[in-house]
Design a protein around this motif. Sequence first.
Motif, short mmCIF file in Angstrom:
data_model
loop_
_atom_site.label_atom_id
_atom_site.label_comp_id
_atom_site.label_asym_id
_atom_site.label_seq_id
_atom_site.Cartn_x
_atom_site.Cartn_y
_atom_site.Cartn_z
N GLU B 149 0.84 -1.21 0.00
CA GLU B 149 0.00 0.00 0.00
C GLU B 149 0.87 1.25 0.00
N GLU B 150 1.92 1.20 0.81
CA GLU B 150 2.83 2.34 0.90
C GLU B 150 3.52 2.58 -0.44
N MET B 151 3.90 1.48 -1.07
CA MET B 151 4.56 1.57 -2.37
C MET B 151 3.63 2.23 -3.37
N ARG B 152 2.38 1.84 -3.36
CA ARG B 152 1.40 2.42 -4.28
C ARG B 152 1.22 3.91 -4.01
N ARG B 153 1.14 4.23 -2.72
CA ARG B 153 0.90 5.62 -2.37
C ARG B 153 2.06 6.50 -2.85
N LEU B 154 3.28 6.02 -2.58
CA LEU B 154 4.46 6.79 -2.98
C LEU B 154 4.52 6.97 -4.49
N ARG B 155 4.26 5.90 -5.19
CA ARG B 155 4.39 5.94 -6.66
C ARG B 155 3.37 6.89 -7.26
N LEU B 156 2.14 6.84 -6.75
CA LEU B 156 1.10 7.69 -7.32
C LEU B 156 1.28 9.14 -6.90
N ALA B 157 1.90 9.35 -5.72
CA ALA B 157 2.07 10.72 -5.25
C ALA B 157 3.11 11.46 -6.09
N ASP B 158 4.24 10.84 -6.30
CA ASP B 158 5.29 11.52 -7.06
C ASP B 158 6.01 10.49 -7.94
N PRO B 159 5.48 10.24 -9.11
CA PRO B 159 6.07 9.19 -9.95
C PRO B 159 7.47 9.53 -10.47
N ILE B 160 7.84 10.82 -10.46
CA ILE B 160 9.17 11.18 -10.95
C ILE B 160 10.21 10.81 -9.90
N LYS B 161 9.95 11.25 -8.68
CA LYS B 161 10.91 10.99 -7.61
C LYS B 161 10.91 9.50 -7.24
N ASN B 162 9.72 8.92 -7.08
CA ASN B 162 9.63 7.51 -6.73
C ASN B 162 9.53 6.68 -8.00
N VAL B 164 10.38 3.47 -10.52
CA VAL B 164 10.29 2.03 -10.27
C VAL B 164 11.58 1.52 -9.66
N LEU B 165 12.69 2.01 -10.20
CA LEU B 165 13.99 1.53 -9.70
C LEU B 165 14.22 1.99 -8.27
N ASN B 166 13.85 3.25 -7.97
CA ASN B 166 14.03 3.76 -6.62
C ASN B 166 13.17 2.98 -5.61
N LEU B 167 11.94 2.69 -6.00
CA LEU B 167 11.06 1.95 -5.11
C LEU B 167 11.59 0.54 -4.89
N ALA B 168 12.12 -0.09 -5.97
CA ALA B 168 12.67 -1.44 -5.83
C ALA B 168 13.84 -1.43 -4.86
N ARG B 169 14.67 -0.40 -4.94
CA ARG B 169 15.80 -0.31 -4.01
C ARG B 169 15.32 -0.07 -2.59
N GLN B 170 14.32 0.79 -2.47
CA GLN B 170 13.84 1.16 -1.14
C GLN B 170 13.21 -0.03 -0.42
N PHE B 171 12.42 -0.83 -1.16
CA PHE B 171 11.72 -1.94 -0.52
C PHE B 171 12.46 -3.26 -0.66
N GLY B 172 13.57 -3.25 -1.39
CA GLY B 172 14.35 -4.48 -1.50
C GLY B 172 13.67 -5.57 -2.31
N CYS B 173 12.92 -5.17 -3.33
CA CYS B 173 12.27 -6.16 -4.18
C CYS B 173 12.70 -5.91 -5.62
N SER B 174 12.19 -6.73 -6.51
CA SER B 174 12.59 -6.57 -7.90
C SER B 174 11.76 -5.49 -8.58
N VAL B 175 12.32 -4.99 -9.68
CA VAL B 175 11.63 -3.99 -10.48
C VAL B 175 10.30 -4.54 -10.99
N MET B 176 10.35 -5.82 -11.37
CA MET B 176 9.15 -6.46 -11.90
C MET B 176 8.03 -6.47 -10.86
N PHE B 177 8.43 -6.70 -9.59
CA PHE B 177 7.42 -6.76 -8.53
C PHE B 177 6.77 -5.38 -8.33
N VAL B 178 7.58 -4.32 -8.41
CA VAL B 178 7.01 -2.98 -8.27
C VAL B 178 6.02 -2.72 -9.40
N MET B 179 6.40 -3.13 -10.58
CA MET B 179 5.51 -2.88 -11.73
C MET B 179 4.25 -3.73 -11.64
#
Lengths: 465, 227
Positions: B149-162, B164-179
């Motif tokens: 849920e947090e990942m979704r919120r961050l991505r929708l709030a500021d897709p430039i800053k957050n 896919v790669l940044n979110l994957a690094r932040q949550f320690g998951c794969s890029v595919m999982f974020v997408m």
Amino acid sequence: MMKRLRIERATGQLLAARPGCPSTPGAALRSSYKCATQVAPVRYSSSSSAVETEPVYEEDGTDHSRFPPLEKLPPNTSTLPSPLPYRALESAKLSALHARLSLSPKIPLQTLARTLVDASADPNPLFNNSSLAFLGATIINYHASEWFMVHYPRLPMDVLFAAMAGLAGPAPLNRIAKSWGIEVAAAPGGEVDPGLLQFSLENPGESIAGFGYTRTVVDKINKNNWKRSVASKVIYDDDFGQLIMPRKAKESEDKAVEEDQGQGVYHEEAANPTPKFSPTSYGSSTTRELSEKAHANFARAVVGAVYTHCGRAAAKSFVKAHVLCRELDLERLFAFKHPTLELAMLCAREEFEPPVARLLSETGRLSRTPVFVVGVYSGNDKLGEGQGATLEQARLKAAMHALKAWYLYSPGEGAKVPSDVLEMETGGGGGGGGGGEQQGQGQGQQGKNKGWEPAYIDIGELISR
Amino acid sequence: MEATLSRPAARCCCLLKTTTPSTSRLPPLLSNQQQTRQKSTRARHKASLNIPPHPSFLSNPPASSQTGSTTLIFNPPSSAPSVFQTPFKFLPKSDPRRRATLAKNLFSSSVTTNFASQPVDVSSLPTIFDDRSPATTPKNHSLTKEDVEEMRRLRLADPIKNSVLNLARQFGCSVMFVMMCVQAGKEHRDKVHVEPHAAARERWGPKKRQAKEERKRRMEMLMRGEI
């Protein structure tokens, strides 16, 4: 992949042509020689007399004083759609074909003549080759599919369909039939030599070509380019994964009959059912398609004839010698979309370490033509290797190489196919040739035949498409 | 000078030098075309070309060869490996080839050979595209529903800053999982991925356009295994 065979339907009326002494090829040559001596001398007319006398036209419009018949034909021959069966004994071409294919003398020349009559030439199924072609198609496709299943047990279904079409589809069978030295009659009719392949360019006839269903949404699939899943291809489409086009419903009763059948027997028809060309305009794509279809059906019908008169073992060795022996480059049938992802999924499924691309060697990184050699490793084991002009290209090639090495695993030439069990048996068990492409076939026989081991078959698709 | 005189071209130069009076312009021209090689580079080139012979040539002949029988040396030229040679790892358990090479693969698997057939440790080979390789990116397989849920919120709030790669690094998951979890809105996709490329594509000339098309076609051919 294969459906149940209904052999007794296909060959019931065919056994009327009894294999016997007068129909062997040698005897046929002798009888044709006798015929030639007994035939009344052909009426020749010199050009001077032709000028004086009125030309005599036969019922088909041929001026027989100018073009005298080469052999004496029975009356009203040219009104028949295909040559009479007994004329097969007089045809030198048929005897030559029989000898060229090293067919058993059990196969009478009348049957061989019938294999040359396409459904477009003679619509009567008692005289054309449609039933034999249907039988032959099931036998060829069964042997080809079991050969692929056992020798390449990990092939994806799409590649297996393509490989089946490349080995046993209409195009290779057309080439096989042409390599047998078949000549084509200009137009079908009762007066042509029975040793010529007879098919019509005007009227693409209907012949039973194989099992499968016409999908209800076939129009939308064609119009919107809908994707067909592999599972639905297995269930609905033909043995090569090709969409079965609907028959042109001429009458409503015809349609009702078709719906009643429900046995999954589909009819083959040309793409253009009403051709807009005259029979003399040869060389168009439609004529090529009709010719290919007729040649392929002839090759199938010969296999059906071998099965009918000589049995299962002879038909299998005939298919092996003429169809399965042909070379097919399986490596070139593959096309990938995301090879690295697919390889990672493979390693995850098989519980290998995840694949890592490592640079093995490189040359000329800063030059115009660099070469990188990249290997894909799972743990300490190298899975594949590729070389390319960029690192990305080399890595993709290495991943594709590893995937092909996985898919094209083969247990070797000596692997036994399920139908080998039937040959191992000394007696009985003749009817069970249809089903087993899985390991279940072998397990029942294992106690009796210690030579048989169940074949290794992969658990299934890596990516469900 | 005696050595250069034996070469025909050098002799021509010498003739020119002797016949024409204005030879002062020629030597710099010729010397520009000639490759210069210093002592240091010559030694380096020689050293790099000094590849040891293949081990099959160096191995001691077996004892039977002394009695007169011939020795077989198998040293084929280097070529692309065939796909019909299944790697050891891909052989099923029931395959007899697996049993035959099991011992060899178990005990010497961490060592491979390079192009000069010298043993090399596999782990010493450089990896490429580490960030894309699933092996080197540690994955957190225990993300909770709140994390997603947090990942979704961050991505929708500021897709430039957050990204896919940044979110994957932040949550320690794969890029595919974020997408798989969240997709940015269509306006973001158009703004970032479609419009700038379309604007750049407008400025392309015919040569660049053709080069891009050819590159695309080359990639398709690569995927079909044609190049």
